[in-house]
Design an enzyme around this catalytic site. Structure first.
Site, PDB file in Angstrom:
ATOM      1  N   ASP A 430       0.848  -1.188   0.000  1.00  0.00           N
ATOM      2  CA  ASP A 430       0.000   0.000   0.000  1.00  0.00           C
ATOM      3  C   ASP A 430       0.884   1.238   0.000  1.00  0.00           C
ATOM      4  OD1 ASP A 430      -2.502   1.225   0.087  1.00  0.00           O
ATOM      5  OD2 ASP A 430      -2.469   1.408   2.259  1.00  0.00           O
ATOM      6  N   GLU A 433       2.762   4.719  -4.222  1.00  0.00           N
ATOM      7  CA  GLU A 433       2.826   5.584  -5.418  1.00  0.00           C
ATOM      8  C   GLU A 433       4.200   6.267  -5.600  1.00  0.00           C
ATOM      9  OE1 GLU A 433      -0.863   4.305  -4.508  1.00  0.00           O
ATOM     10  OE2 GLU A 433       0.192   5.678  -3.176  1.00  0.00           O
ATOM     11  N   ASP A 512      -8.810   3.498  -3.072  1.00  0.00           N
ATOM     12  CA  ASP A 512      -9.763   3.954  -2.063  1.00  0.00           C
ATOM     13  C   ASP A 512     -11.052   4.493  -2.669  1.00  0.00           C
ATOM     14  OD1 ASP A 512      -7.986   3.219  -0.158  1.00  0.00           O
ATOM     15  OD2 ASP A 512      -7.138   5.204   0.112  1.00  0.00           O
TER      16      ASP A 512
END
Length: 844
Positions: A430, A433, A512
């Site tokens: 997670d 990015e 999300d």
């Protein structure tokens, strides 16, 4: 999962400095987080290149363009690499490219007055000399793709930005582009960007989300081609938004390099693309079961939720451990009570644990991971050469420089020792990015563009170039962890961030989402375009992650979610501690609906597992848009709310609030059977179906075999002894059934079975046969139940000289080695056949 978004209750309990530092991590700020402003092309400064010299090379041709050099490499008869690079620049592949040892096809070159013509037995590539441009034709001389020259230049660099303009027409449609928002599958008429962004609560209009896959498929006059823009910088795609005459793509920097692959079938384009960038590896079977997750589960809740699934006999294979399990959000650490919960789960039987992992390492002099990484100089640096420190969950953090293989190996070792070694079965990457809570510093929620890493050759690579690769490299490092500790076990990695090629390491979910109808609608085209971009193992947070689902929304989402390649319920349990999002959270009616469709998923696991085997072999999507199989049926081009689940089943979910009916398009060229009612429809028409809350339209192609099994509470609970062959017969149906142990790498060494089943009508008879093509795995299958729908009562069932006895019930049939049962009400015939039977079965 961007956990910071709902963390207000925690934040207010912290000291004022901590509150101020995380101000921009609150929901309203985070929902608007985007990169810096777009960098448009200046059409007045496009380069006007021309060919000055031509040189044939071993696998193609090289063209002198003055200060630039263009190279065409032929990789196969219908796949080539094309680049325009400044003189002296080295040709370099991004980490997307896996296969590099291509066998050059036979080709011929003709150097003519104003063009160079390169021919293979599949393509004619015409390189215009002045102005420089490229045109690609098929074997029949039809134009597949050609550069657009009316802006004065077709390709080149504008102030360092590589660009390509392509001519098009009103018949052309576009698919792929990885993960893109919007409720439409077809991206014609849209402008998109690619810059991996932590985009909590994204909407239909959000331009930048979590993944970058710079690959798309053009479909023109029913024929497909693909282009991979092999550039990791922030890039842009204007697909006929400005004009019906052209589309273009460009990047903020880096090389002008792309790979072009001809179809004409979409499936062949994807086959070539995934041969180039890698295909998914066959996952462990348990990963195809249902997963349950929440941000905020306590240790007791983890075990209670698992036990409730078992008590209610709702199948479940995996529980996820979110960031709560770490000590102060320090990666590779466990709180004692969560470690005990993990151990307890593993003792319950049939439950697998997936542990979240973030790339941010807490900058803490007392923390061994930080100490070791600092001593070894393993962190991404600022422009001044010092490690970049930015706030994430553990506050000030540093970020591993995954560009270096030594750092990836170091990270893999910690994943192996601290996570897999502690009992985790899968890893959930997670925040990769990478997300950084630095918006107040003006860095747009990620590393500064002038931060840098260092590759294995000592070259400094700026964040502007490696940003979109960061998660890909972390996923590669995580994948390597299995080789250190579980060498013969299939990895399961779930990643929020991807680049082209990441599918060879990880599954992906679409980040999300919110618990609303817009996100349910959007999930369908997002998943299908990811599948068309090589990422076959894809899913969404069932029920939505943020906010709270209504009973109706959850019911519709779990119906659809049971047919996703990756099926996980996940939600934010921290904002409202009284809110839960398990199947029983919305009352008995929704629980019943959930159990019905989760059971159906587990019944269909043999079919689903075979769809994944196909994806691992050819890149074929598991969740397919209708256009994938029906590209010559124009009515499929813009259908975004139906999909094919594997090759033979079509799903048409309800994605609008309050709807209890919907229209369904049935692609032409098939007869379609309603899965529930068994009613048959001819393709090429749109029908309207009633869809009460406890149902979802599912259709099966006639002449299909759907392998299934009895429901289990988890994969591997019971050996597969009786394989059900659900058969919808018109004239001839077949299925190539693949089987292995579902968990080890033995299949890569040949330990698998491949059996071809065939059922066909011959006059007044139906004939069943099997051909065991490969038999290298000790299968538990002892029998098949051939289930024929909508057939007349048989007068005889036999094999050779042996007749099958008729039984009085399905239960009685189940206890026999061979026999048959016919239900005159449903017109369904079940025939029990020994798996070892070599002769054909005849049904009259």
């Amino acid at each position: 999962m961007s956990h910071y978004l709902s963390r207000f209750k925690l934040i207010v309990a912290l000291v004022l400095a901590f509150v101020l530092m995380f101000t921009l991590a609150l929901p309203h700020a985070a929902a608007t987080t985007q990169p810096e402003a777009d960098t448009p092309l200046n059409l007045q400064q496009l380069q006007k290149l021309s060919v000055q010299n031509v040189r044939q090379i071993s696998d193609g041709v090289q063209l002198d363009l003055g200060d630039y050099q263009s190279t065409l490499h032929l990789l196969s008869p219908d796949l080539f690499k094309f680049s325009v690079l400044p003189d002296g620049s080295e040709e370099k592949d991004s980490p997307a490219i896996q296969k590099k040892d291509w066998q050059t096809p036979a080709f011929a070159i003709r150097d003519q007055r104003n063009q160079v013509v390169v021919k293979t037995d599949k393509l004619t590539i015409m390189l215009k000399k002045k102005p420089f441009a490229i045109k690609v034709l098929d074997q029949s001389g039809h134009v597949i793709s050609e550069d657009y020259l009316k802006n004065g230049a077709s390709s080149g660099y504008e102030n360092g930005k590589p660009y390509v303009f392509k001519k098009t027409d009103k018949s052309e449609n576009f698919y792929g582009f990885g993960e893109q928002t919007g409720s439409t599958l077809n991206k014609r008429g849209t402008a998109m960007g690619m810059w991996n962004t932590d985009a909590y609560g994204y909407t239909n209009d959000t331009k930048y989300v979590y993944t970058t896959i710079p690959f798309f498929i053009g479909l023109k006059k029913g024929n497909a081609y693909g282009i991979l823009f092999d550039n990791s910088y922030r890039s842009y795609y204007n697909m006929e938004k400005e004009s019906d005459d052209y589309y273009y793509f460009y990047a903020n920097g880096g090389p002008l390099t792309y790979y072009f692959m001809n179809g004409p079938d979409i499936s062949h384009v994807i086959d070539q693309y995934t041969e180039l960038t890698g295909r998914i590896n066959l996952p462990p079977e348990w990963a195809l079961g249902l997963h349950q997750s929440s941000w905020g589960y306590t240790p007791d809740q983890l075990t209670q939720v698992a036990q409730t699934y078992r008590d209610k006999q709702i199948p479940l294979d995996a529980l996820h451990f979110d960031i709560d399990y770490m000590n102060g959000f320090r990666v590779f650490t466990w709180k004692d009570d969560y470690k005990k919960a993990l151990d307890k789960l593993k003792q319950m039987g049939g439950l697998h644990a997936v542990a979240i992992n973030d790339p941010g390492v807490k900058a803490d002099d007392q923390y061994s991971i930080y100490q070791d990484g600092t001593a070894k100089d393993y962190w991404v640096k600022k422009a001044d050469g010092k490690p970049y420190v930015g706030p994430v969950w553990p506050k000030d953090s540093v970020f591993p420089d995954f560009l270096r293989s030594t750092v990836r190996d170091w990270w893999a070792g910690h994943v192996a020792d601290s996570l897999l070694g502690s009992g985790a079965d899968g890893i959930w990457n997670d925040m990769n990015e990478p997300a950084v809570f630095n918006d107040a510093q003006g860095f747009n929620h990620t590393l500064p563009l002038d931060a840098y890493g260092t590759d294995d050759n000592g070259n400094k690579i700026l964040s502007s170039e490696f940003h979109n690769l960061y998660g890909h490299l972390e996923d590669e490092a995580t994948y390597q962890a299995w080789q250190k500790t579980r060498q013969d076990e299939r990895p399961f990695i779930l990643s929020r961030d991807m680049f082209a090629g990441t599918q060879r390491y990880a599954a992906v979910w679409t980040g999300d989402s919110l618990s609303d109808w817009e996100h349910l609608q959007m999930s369908l085209p997002m998943n299908m375009n990811l599948g068309l971009s090589g990422a076959a193992f894809v899913g969404n947070d069932i029920g939505g992650f943020g906010n709270e689902a209504t009973p109706e929304l959850f019911a519709r989402w779990i119906e659809l979610g049971s047919f996703l390649p990756y099926s996980r319920i996940h939600y934010d349990g921290t904002s409202d501690k009284s809110y839960t999002q398990e199947p029983w959270s919305f009352g008995s009616d929704v629980e019943k609906i959930s159990k019905k469709y989760i059971n159906l998923r587990y019944q269909l696991l043999p079919y689903l597992y075979n769809a994944f085997h196909n994806a691992a072999e050819t890149g074929r999507p598991v969740q397919q848009p209708l256009v994938f199989q029906y590209q010559h049926d124009r009515k499929t081009y813009n259908i975004s709310d139906q999909f094919l689940f594997g090759d033979s089943m079509m799903v048409a979910p309800i994605v609008e609030q309050g709807k209890t009916s919907r229209s369904v398009y049935l692609p032409k060229g098939e007869t379609w059977v309603d899965f529930d009612s068994q009613k048959e429809y001819q393709g090429g028409q749109t029908i309207t179906v009633n869809v009460p809350l406890d149902s979802m339209p599912i259709f099966v192609k006639k002449d299909s075999i759907i392998p299934s099994r009895d429901v289990q509470q988890y994969t591997g609970e019971k050996p597969l002894k009786n394989l059900i062959l659900d058969t919808y017969l018109n004239s001839q149906a077949s299925f190539s059934f693949y089987e292995d142990d579902g968990h080890s790498l033995d299949h890569e060494r040949g330990a698998y079975n491949l059996t071809n089943f065939q059922v066909e009508k011959r006059g007044g008879r139906i004939v069943f046969s099997q051909d065991k093509q490969v038999s290298n795995y000790a299968s538990a299958i002892q029998s098949y139940t051939l289930k024929l729908h909508n057939v007349d009562r048989p007068s005889m069932v036999r094999t050779g000289y042996q007749a099958f006895d008729q039984t009085d019930s399905l239960e009685q049939l189940g206890g026999q080695d061979l026999g048959y049962y016919y239900d005159g009400t449903t017109k369904e015939l079940d025939v029990k056949i020994p798996a070892g039977l070599q002769s054909k079965v005849f049904i009259r």
